[in-house]
Design a protein around this motif. Structure first.
Motif, PDB file in Angstrom:
ATOM      1  N   TRP A  84      -4.755  -1.360  -1.607  1.00  0.00           N
ATOM      2  CA  TRP A  84      -3.688  -2.354  -1.633  1.00  0.00           C
ATOM      3  C   TRP A  84      -3.539  -2.929  -3.038  1.00  0.00           C
ATOM      4  CZ3 TRP A  84      -0.620  -3.565   2.597  1.00  0.00           C
ATOM      5  CH2 TRP A  84      -1.007  -2.957   3.797  1.00  0.00           C
ATOM      6  N   SER A  85      -2.312  -3.325  -3.349  1.00  0.00           N
ATOM      7  CA  SER A  85      -2.020  -3.901  -4.655  1.00  0.00           C
ATOM      8  C   SER A  85      -2.577  -5.312  -4.767  1.00  0.00           C
ATOM      9  CB  SER A  85      -0.502  -3.951  -4.868  1.00  0.00           C
ATOM     10  OG  SER A  85       0.081  -4.907  -3.973  1.00  0.00           O
ATOM     11  N   LEU A 144       7.765  -3.791  -6.340  1.00  0.00           N
ATOM     12  CA  LEU A 144       7.289  -3.979  -7.715  1.00  0.00           C
ATOM     13  C   LEU A 144       8.019  -5.127  -8.393  1.00  0.00           C
ATOM     14  CD1 LEU A 144       6.974  -0.252  -8.878  1.00  0.00           C
ATOM     15  CD2 LEU A 144       5.141  -1.805  -8.186  1.00  0.00           C
ATOM     16  N   SER A 201       0.853  -1.184   0.000  1.00  0.00           N
ATOM     17  CA  SER A 201       0.000   0.000   0.000  1.00  0.00           C
ATOM     18  C   SER A 201       0.887   1.230   0.000  1.00  0.00           C
ATOM     19  CB  SER A 201      -0.916   0.033   1.231  1.00  0.00           C
ATOM     20  OG  SER A 201      -1.626   1.256   1.289  1.00  0.00           O
TER      21      SER A 201
END
Length: 580
Positions: free
Chosen positions: A359-360, A420, A352
């Motif tokens: 949230w992802s 990521l 986040s």
């Protein structure tokens, strides 16, 4: 709330009286000489055994698990590890083991916390405040069941008598070290089970704090907003906000992996940091890409006999960089659509960037090929002061034989961009059998005791520090492990290689240039490093025409290799004084 505070203080006074006699034999680790320990090696990484005798040797027949650690912010070489310590030979009694190192984990001395007669200690958790005071939280079972906190102000050598917190287990503890107004506040949470309490009117809130350095602990007026909340952790945001992770332990279903629970949760409080406020929390269900699962029977073919698969990890970025305030969660999950014969457990990550509001999508961090015998469990998560995220877990992907699920090793991955992208998974310990020691009754193998319910990791700028349980001696022992990014396998952190100019990082991605397939300006010999060897090639070709427009020796692009090119070359050197 005043009534509850008075009850807590009365309990503390009663307990204080009971422990006066124990102070005559209070814990003093200084009486045990620190010794270099048994070391287990894999590549760049060394695991140092902690539960040892005065000569640094293994104690045959003892057992240790559920390790936790804290590092002195005023002296990072001072590391303290706690664990569930079993007698040798093993009995039903467990103690609060304490190991102390003042040389960054090379040598250790250890002892045990005192307990009431007939009492056994479990669920150890350690943390330290910004002033270097260590706090050891532990549940005492027998006589009166109570979770209490011991304090040490001398690096873990001597410990105070315990201060009562609450009655409950699967506890966790975190201390604010933000440097702001809430610095030093101690927070704790525990699962929604409780033991008998002397106060018949007591209603547990499952969250508690101390605003006076651990002298007293007080619960808020309102309980946590998730039913049956537990098996989580605490994290502190850079502005002192308090975050909790965990699961709703409500029963969802049963499958061949055990009891499936109903979901993962993120809880947040913006006022717990205010000593004058009664803490309140908001709750949000988080999609981790699968469900949490807990063992149902010792007959199941799972990596942790009679134990869980880990808790829900949470960490917050407290750096001063661009990723300050990011929040991360990591958990073991069984896929929603899991069926026997499919990949059973993975470790999934979410992030986040807006304080937990959104949230992802979940990311699977283990990069192994899906397999019915590949379990990723006991996840660990931590964020470094330079925003690197470290993730470690137990992994059976290389298990062999008829029961590969019994053989785990620790695997490591890290991210420099806020989660990521991640580095390739890397094993950092050898394989060990999590079902040791075996026991046989009438010729039949009986399940070993669980290897605990958790481990712990803490990150610094260069790497991460881990306390974990391994069975390299044929029994459960506690180990300290320091891991770090090491793309060139030189047994040094990549962070130090770049910082000390032992390697260049021309694209500023925290990865040494020598580990990447890139073109480095001034690199003549193609090793992605600029040193005296490259300078020598320019000097050797001085006053000669360049071979073309792309000749790397012609740095000023005037068509001639000259002394100016050599001077420019020296400014590009990736090592001090252009050393080779």
């Amino acid at each position: 709330m005043n009534k509850r505070i008075r009850a807590l203080k009365n309990n503390q006074l009663t307990q204080s009286a009971r422990f006066n006699s124990l102070l005559l034999a209070s814990l003093a680790i200084s009486t045990v000489q620190a010794a270099p320990t048994h070391v287990v090696n894999l590549g760049s990484y060394n695991s140092h055994q902690i539960n040892i005798d005065a000569f640094g040797q293994n104690i045959p027949g003892d057992r240790g698990n559920e390790p936790t650690l804290a590092i002195n912010p005023l002296n990072p070489a001072n590391i303290v590890i706690g664990w569930r310590l079993f007698d040798s030979p093993p009995t039903a009694v467990k103690h609060g083991g304490v190991g102390v190192s003042f040389d960054s984990g090379v040598s250790w001395s250890n002892a045990r916390l005192p307990a009431l007669p007939g009492q056994t200690r479990t669920d150890p958790v350690l943390d330290v405040d910004a002033d270097g005071n260590f706090y050891y939280q532990s549940l005492g079972l027998g006589g009166e069941d109570r979770t209490s906190v011991f304090k040490s102000s001398d690096g873990g050598i001597n410990w105070s008598e315990p201060v009562f917190q609450f009655n409950g287990d699967k506890n966790w503890l975190a201390i604010d070290k933000t440097g702001g107004p809430s610095d030093g506040i101690i927070y704790s949470t525990w699962r929604r089970t409780s033991f008998p309490n002397p106060d018949p009117n007591y209603v547990p809130k499952y969250f508690i704090r101390s605003t006076d350095g651990g002298i007293s602990y007080h619960e808020p007026d309102v309980a946590l907003p998730v039913a049956n909340f537990g098996f989580g952790r605490l994290a502190i945001g850079p502005e002192g906000d308090v975050y909790l992770s965990g699961i709703d332990e409500s029963f969802l279903s049963i499958n061949a992996l055990g009891v499936v629970r109903s979901g993962h949760y993120f809880l947040k409080s913006g006022n717990a940091k205010d000593p004058e406020a009664s803490a309140t929390f908001s709750a949000q269900k988080i999609d981790m890409g699968g469900n949490s699962v807990m063992m149902l029977s010792e007959q199941l073919q799972l990596p942790n006999p009679l134990g869980g698969d880990g808790d829900v990890q949470i960490a917050a970025d407290q750096s001063v960089g661009l990723m300050r305030g990011n929040i991360y969660m990591l958990a073991h999950v069984v896929p929603y659509d899991w069926l026997p014969g499919k990949d059973p457990l993975n470790v999934n990550f979410v992030r986040s960037t807006d304080g937990g509001d959104t949230w992802s999508a979940p990311i699977r961090l283990n990069d192994d090929k899906p397999s019915a015998s590949s379990f990723q469990w006991f996840p660990m998560l931590s964020v470094a002061p330079n925003s690197r995220i470290d993730a470690v877990w137990y992994d059976t992907r290389n298990g062999t034989g008829v029961a590969p699920y019994r053989f785990s090793q620790l695997y490591y991955t890290y991210s420099w961009d806020g989660g990521l992208t991640w580095s390739k998974n890397q094993a950092v310990t050898p394989l060990f059998n999590t079902h040791l020691p075996y026991s046989f009754i009438n010729g039949e193998e009986r399940p070993a005791d669980k290897i605990g319910d958790y481990t712990q990791m803490l990150s610094d700028a260069n790497g991460a520090h881990i306390a974990y349980t391994g069975t390299f001696n044929g029994e459960q022992d506690v180990y300290y492990l320091n891991i770090f990014p090491d793309c060139n396998s030189n047994k040094r952190s990549d962070v130090l290689d770049i910082q000390q100019r032992l390697s260049g990082d021309t694209n500023s991605n925290h990865v040494p240039d020598s580990c990447e397939n890139i073109t480095v300006l001034g690199d003549i010999d193609g090793d992605r490093d600029v040193d005296q060897l490259d300078v020598n090639q320019v000097i050797a070709a001085r006053n000669k025409p360049a071979s073309g427009a792309s000749d790397p020796r012609d740095l000023d692009k005037n068509g001639v290799i000259n002394a100016l090119d050599a001077r420019k070359q020296t400014l590009l050197c990736t090592r001090p004084r252009c050393a080779v």
